[in-house]
Structures are given as C-alpha cells and as structure tokens.
Design an enzyme around this catalytic site. Sequence first.
Site, PDB file in Angstrom:
ATOM      1  N   ARG A 178       8.172 -17.404 -11.683  1.00  0.00           N
ATOM      2  CA  ARG A 178       7.027 -18.265 -11.333  1.00  0.00           C
ATOM      3  C   ARG A 178       6.114 -18.402 -12.553  1.00  0.00           C
ATOM      4  NH1 ARG A 178       5.463 -18.818  -6.004  1.00  0.00           N
ATOM      5  NH2 ARG A 178       4.016 -20.340  -6.866  1.00  0.00           N
ATOM      6  N   ASP A 212      13.288 -18.049   4.140  1.00  0.00           N
ATOM      7  CA  ASP A 212      11.832 -17.931   4.017  1.00  0.00           C
ATOM      8  C   ASP A 212      11.348 -17.261   5.296  1.00  0.00           C
ATOM      9  OD1 ASP A 212       9.208 -18.217   3.225  1.00  0.00           O
ATOM     10  OD2 ASP A 212       9.150 -20.400   3.376  1.00  0.00           O
ATOM     11  N   GLN A 221       7.461 -23.476  -6.585  1.00  0.00           N
ATOM     12  CA  GLN A 221       8.441 -22.472  -6.152  1.00  0.00           C
ATOM     13  C   GLN A 221       9.864 -23.006  -6.324  1.00  0.00           C
ATOM     14  OE1 GLN A 221       7.795 -19.161  -4.595  1.00  0.00           O
ATOM     15  NE2 GLN A 221       9.906 -19.046  -5.290  1.00  0.00           N
ATOM     16  N   ARG A 260      -3.913 -24.713  -3.741  1.00  0.00           N
ATOM     17  CA  ARG A 260      -3.099 -24.329  -2.572  1.00  0.00           C
ATOM     18  C   ARG A 260      -3.910 -24.685  -1.333  1.00  0.00           C
ATOM     19  NH1 ARG A 260       0.313 -18.942  -1.112  1.00  0.00           N
ATOM     20  NH2 ARG A 260       1.665 -20.040  -2.581  1.00  0.00           N
ATOM     21  N   CYS A 313      11.551 -16.672  -1.326  1.00  0.00           N
ATOM     22  CA  CYS A 313      10.345 -16.950  -2.119  1.00  0.00           C
ATOM     23  C   CYS A 313       9.312 -15.843  -1.988  1.00  0.00           C
ATOM     24  CB  CYS A 313       9.769 -18.307  -1.736  1.00  0.00           C
ATOM     25  SG  CYS A 313       9.519 -18.514   0.026  1.00  0.00           S
ATOM     26  N   HIS A 353       6.322 -27.143  -1.670  1.00  0.00           N
ATOM     27  CA  HIS A 353       5.963 -26.020  -2.565  1.00  0.00           C
ATOM     28  C   HIS A 353       6.765 -26.197  -3.869  1.00  0.00           C
ATOM     29  CE1 HIS A 353       4.432 -22.317  -3.882  1.00  0.00           C
ATOM     30  NE2 HIS A 353       4.978 -21.464  -3.048  1.00  0.00           N
TER      31      HIS A 353
END
Length: 320
Positions: free
Chosen positions: A300, A232, A132, A102, A272, A129
């Site tokens: 996830r 988001d 996700q 990340r 998310c 991402h």
Amino acid sequence: MRHFLKETDFTRDEVAAVFAAAAALKKSRGLPTLHTPLDGQSWGLLFFKKSTRTRVSFQVGVRELGAFPVMLNAEDLQLSRGETPADTARVLSRYLHGLVVRCHEHALLEEFANVGGIPVVNALSDFLHPCQTLTDFFTLAERWSGGNPAGLVQSLQGRKIAFLGDTACNMANSFILAGALLGVEIALAGPDGYAPGSEIKAQLEADKLAPTWAFTTNPFEAVRGADAVYTDVWVSMGAETQKEERLREMRPYQVTAALMAAANPGAYFMHCLPAHAGEEVAREVLDSPASIIFDQAENRLHTQKAILAHLAEVNAGAKS
Ligand code: CP
C-alpha cells in the site's frame, strides 16, 4: 486537474508507469534520494471512517515524498456541524496541495474533486477502493513478472482471480473495474442476492470496457483455474446491523484449505485486511505459505507513493 477516484482514472499505460515507479520506490526506500516530487507541499488526509493501513501508509508516504501530511478526522471538522462539503473543499484547496479522502458516499469524493482546485485521491468509498486494488494487482505482478519492472502489467494478462464472499461490496466492484482495465478474469462467488449491482455495470459501460467478470453461487466453480483467491470481511463498515444474516449466508464461501486446493497449483491467498479468522477465511489459510496478506499491506505504501507522484507529474505537466 487529474484525480484518482477510480481505477479507470488511469489508463493501462499509466498503471504500468505507476507499477514501475512503485517497484523503484520500494527498492530505494531508505536510501538517500532526490525523488521528493511533493517537496514543500501539504496534503490533507481526511477520514470519515476507521482505518489502520490506509491512514498510516498515506501519512508515511506523503512525508517520504517530501510533503507535510495533515491528518483530518471528519468528526473534528465543521463538516460534522453542517458546513457543506463544497465549502469545505474550497477552503481546504486554499491551504493544501492535494487531498486523500476516505468516506461513505462516492459522490462526496466527486464533489470534492469538482469544486476544489486540488487533486483528490479515493482512500475508499462505499463504491470503490482503487488504491487497494492497484496495490493488490502490483503485489501479484511482482511475483508473476519475474522481477522485470517493464513487464509488471503485462504479467497480469490472462490471469484469473477468484473473489469469494461479499461480492456486492466496494472491493468486488474495484476488482471488476481493475480486472477489465488490466485484462484479468474475475470470478465472483457469493450468496444469491450478492451479484454485482447496476452501478458497477454502468461504470464499465461509461469506460467502454468489456466485462471480464462472472458471478456464481458455487465457490468451487469460481476457484477452478484461479491463480489467486481473494476475500474481504463479510460485515463491512456500515453493515453491522446485518451481521447475523451475513455470517449465516456467507458461511459456504469461507476460504478453506479445501477451496485453496481446488485453485491452480501455487495460487496465492489474498485479503485486504483486517481479517476475521474463522469467518471469511480459515486460520490455516491465513497463516499458510500461500498467504501474501502482509506483502499486500506493505505495498500500500509503495503503490500509493507512486500514485501521488504520478498525479503530481501529470498535473504539473497540465499547468506548464
Ligand atoms: N485495507 C484497508 O483499507 O485497511 P484499513 O481499513 O485499515 O485502512
């Protein structure tokens, strides 16, 4: 060496295989299993940014696949004192069998993938991402496929997802890319100046994918006919200095009960996480029966395990 840095690193058929594997892994979790495709391996989990879901789900997932997860905070490495990413990647490749990263700049992931000798997985960059979005599409496909693992990807075909708020962020980019790959219409609604940028358009062109997205400043137009409504945070990691301006500009895009009522009957609310109730989403929507946010969070784990298992399989096949 195959990596997973963006949604289109997998073909549509590979996504179908990953979804079927995720469903099987979810069903069999906790049962005695011989399915430990990373047996005896060690995987690094390198984080330059904060995380709850990604960090824990990868750590648990790597262990459940038979490997040892090595948690690495970038601050603690010599990287933070000037050792180059290239040298770091070469060194880590001598110890580890794979690396989940990340970071801020997507180019750093590409450098790790190019110079290291191990598979690299994008756990979020400023551009995309993909773990996700694959999880989010899997979470919807679970509902829309009627429990048929072979029909998971097919069930997404022709659906519409509205994405509201910060439509110039990594999550919006990932929806644009995943939507084009999987045949899902993506309706983005955000303030003037937040239309998707040239980088994601160039990526679609590079992948030879026809765009399935449209941008509007009208949130009601975006949710009309939508099967799911997504948002988001308005102030992403790194955008804190623009907080006041963003909160003011994005206010009309808060997902409210009125906006949900304007979507298709039975439309799901998705996020998310972490969420900020009263900013990008009203508390009553977050807590409503339409909200599937914690199923997304749980998935996830299953989806990422399936991604790692798929990479292990295809990379082993490439070696033999
Ligand atoms: N959605 C997500 O990536 O969560 P974290 O930032 O907590 O990992």
